[in-house]
Design a protein around this motif. Structure first.
Motif, PDB file in Angstrom:
ATOM      1  N   MET A 159       0.830  -1.211   0.000  1.00  0.00           N
ATOM      2  CA  MET A 159       0.000   0.000   0.000  1.00  0.00           C
ATOM      3  C   MET A 159       0.860   1.255   0.000  1.00  0.00           C
ATOM      4  N   ASP A 160       1.952   1.262   0.766  1.00  0.00           N
ATOM      5  CA  ASP A 160       2.826   2.437   0.799  1.00  0.00           C
ATOM      6  C   ASP A 160       3.363   2.765  -0.595  1.00  0.00           C
ATOM      7  N   LEU A 161       3.835   1.742  -1.303  1.00  0.00           N
ATOM      8  CA  LEU A 161       4.335   1.967  -2.664  1.00  0.00           C
ATOM      9  C   LEU A 161       3.205   2.377  -3.599  1.00  0.00           C
ATOM     10  N   MET A 162       2.054   1.709  -3.476  1.00  0.00           N
ATOM     11  CA  MET A 162       0.949   1.985  -4.383  1.00  0.00           C
ATOM     12  C   MET A 162       0.474   3.430  -4.273  1.00  0.00           C
ATOM     13  N   LYS A 163       0.454   3.957  -3.069  1.00  0.00           N
ATOM     14  CA  LYS A 163       0.037   5.356  -2.907  1.00  0.00           C
ATOM     15  C   LYS A 163       0.944   6.284  -3.708  1.00  0.00           C
ATOM     16  N   ARG A 164       2.237   6.006  -3.678  1.00  0.00           N
ATOM     17  CA  ARG A 164       3.187   6.845  -4.423  1.00  0.00           C
ATOM     18  C   ARG A 164       3.032   6.650  -5.927  1.00  0.00           C
ATOM     19  N   VAL A 165       2.813   5.403  -6.346  1.00  0.00           N
ATOM     20  CA  VAL A 165       2.625   5.112  -7.772  1.00  0.00           C
ATOM     21  C   VAL A 165       1.345   5.795  -8.267  1.00  0.00           C
ATOM     22  N   GLU A 166       0.275   5.684  -7.482  1.00  0.00           N
ATOM     23  CA  GLU A 166      -1.010   6.267  -7.877  1.00  0.00           C
ATOM     24  C   GLU A 166      -0.915   7.785  -7.938  1.00  0.00           C
ATOM     25  N   ASN A 167      -0.130   8.371  -7.067  1.00  0.00           N
ATOM     26  CA  ASN A 167       0.071   9.817  -7.090  1.00  0.00           C
ATOM     27  C   ASN A 167       0.806  10.251  -8.357  1.00  0.00           C
ATOM     28  N   ARG A 168       1.749   9.423  -8.805  1.00  0.00           N
ATOM     29  CA  ARG A 168       2.570   9.754  -9.996  1.00  0.00           C
ATOM     30  C   ARG A 168       1.866   9.389 -11.298  1.00  0.00           C
ATOM     31  N   PHE A 169       1.098   8.293 -11.305  1.00  0.00           N
ATOM     32  CA  PHE A 169       0.435   7.814 -12.526  1.00  0.00           C
ATOM     33  C   PHE A 169      -1.065   7.597 -12.267  1.00  0.00           C
ATOM     34  N   PRO A 170      -1.798   8.652 -11.904  1.00  0.00           N
ATOM     35  CA  PRO A 170      -3.186   8.469 -11.471  1.00  0.00           C
ATOM     36  C   PRO A 170      -4.155   7.999 -12.554  1.00  0.00           C
ATOM     37  N   GLU A 171      -3.829   8.220 -13.807  1.00  0.00           N
ATOM     38  CA  GLU A 171      -4.749   7.875 -14.890  1.00  0.00           C
ATOM     39  C   GLU A 171      -4.518   6.479 -15.465  1.00  0.00           C
ATOM     40  N   ALA A 172      -3.420   5.837 -15.126  1.00  0.00           N
ATOM     41  CA  ALA A 172      -3.076   4.543 -15.736  1.00  0.00           C
ATOM     42  C   ALA A 172      -4.066   3.463 -15.296  1.00  0.00           C
ATOM     43  N   PRO A 173      -4.688   2.774 -16.258  1.00  0.00           N
ATOM     44  CA  PRO A 173      -5.681   1.759 -15.911  1.00  0.00           C
ATOM     45  C   PRO A 173      -5.142   0.655 -15.003  1.00  0.00           C
ATOM     46  N   GLU A 174      -3.927   0.178 -15.250  1.00  0.00           N
ATOM     47  CA  GLU A 174      -3.390  -0.894 -14.407  1.00  0.00           C
ATOM     48  C   GLU A 174      -3.159  -0.399 -12.979  1.00  0.00           C
ATOM     49  N   VAL A 175      -2.756   0.851 -12.845  1.00  0.00           N
ATOM     50  CA  VAL A 175      -2.562   1.422 -11.514  1.00  0.00           C
ATOM     51  C   VAL A 175      -3.908   1.493 -10.792  1.00  0.00           C
ATOM     52  N   ARG A 176      -4.936   1.932 -11.490  1.00  0.00           N
ATOM     53  CA  ARG A 176      -6.265   2.017 -10.869  1.00  0.00           C
ATOM     54  C   ARG A 176      -6.765   0.637 -10.447  1.00  0.00           C
ATOM     55  N   ALA A 177      -6.567  -0.359 -11.307  1.00  0.00           N
ATOM     56  CA  ALA A 177      -7.021  -1.719 -10.983  1.00  0.00           C
ATOM     57  C   ALA A 177      -6.245  -2.271  -9.785  1.00  0.00           C
ATOM     58  N   ALA A 178      -4.936  -2.066  -9.775  1.00  0.00           N
ATOM     59  CA  ALA A 178      -4.120  -2.573  -8.671  1.00  0.00           C
ATOM     60  C   ALA A 178      -4.465  -1.844  -7.367  1.00  0.00           C
ATOM     61  N   TYR A 179      -4.689  -0.552  -7.462  1.00  0.00           N
ATOM     62  CA  TYR A 179      -5.052   0.216  -6.265  1.00  0.00           C
ATOM     63  C   TYR A 179      -6.404  -0.256  -5.728  1.00  0.00           C
ATOM     64  N   ALA A 180      -7.329  -0.578  -6.625  1.00  0.00           N
ATOM     65  CA  ALA A 180      -8.631  -1.120  -6.205  1.00  0.00           C
ATOM     66  C   ALA A 180      -8.423  -2.411  -5.407  1.00  0.00           C
TER      67      ALA A 180
END
Length: 140
Positions: free
Chosen positions: A58-79
């Motif tokens: 989760m710690d890494l994902m928050k940073r990834v989502e902040n940097r790449f908020p529109e990427a579909p794979e990021v959104r799916a993984a964050y979900a």
């Protein structure tokens, strides 16, 4: 080895199911790239989730989502992490539904998850709970 070699070795280990080794390589590569968030951080987060390091994921994902908020794979993984780490089904569904329709269909397809984006089993299982909840899971 340098960060690129470590990323490549981590990916090879990940694809062959050697998640602990992949995690070590990704973690070292991240430490070598300072604070510059890179796309491979998503892979590291996914691997951490697979090996049970949910807080690290989760710690890494928050940073990834902040940097790449529109990427579909990021959104799916964050979900996945919103459900699997935080236990927040509603937030997970909202995040998943942020993915544009055409692309979202891919993340409801287990074969796409296994073969194209090569997600590990824990992520696929968690995402299937989210996709079913929003009515987009595979039919029985």
């Amino acid at each position: 080895p340098d960060a690129i070699i470590l990323q490549n070795r981590a990916r090879a280990r990940e694809l062959n199911g050697f998640y602990s080794g992949a995690d070590r390589d990704y973690t070292t590569a991240i430490s070598m790239t300072a604070n510059e968030v890179n796309p491979f951080w998503l892979r590291s987060s996914i691997v951490k989730y697979q090996i049970g390091d949910k807080n690290g994921a989760m710690d890494l994902m928050k940073r990834v989502e902040n940097r790449f908020p529109e990427a579909p794979e990021v959104r799916a993984a964050y979900a996945c992490l919103l459900l699997g780490v935080k236990g927040d089904q509603e937030a997970a569904q909202r995040k998943f539904l942020e993915i544009p329709d055409r692309q979202r269909k891919n993340f409801s397809d287990e074969s796409y998850l296994r073969s194209v984006v090569s997600w590990p089993p824990a992520m696929i299982e968690t995402l299937s709970v989210v996709t079913k909840a929003v009515g987009e899971g595979p039919s029985p």
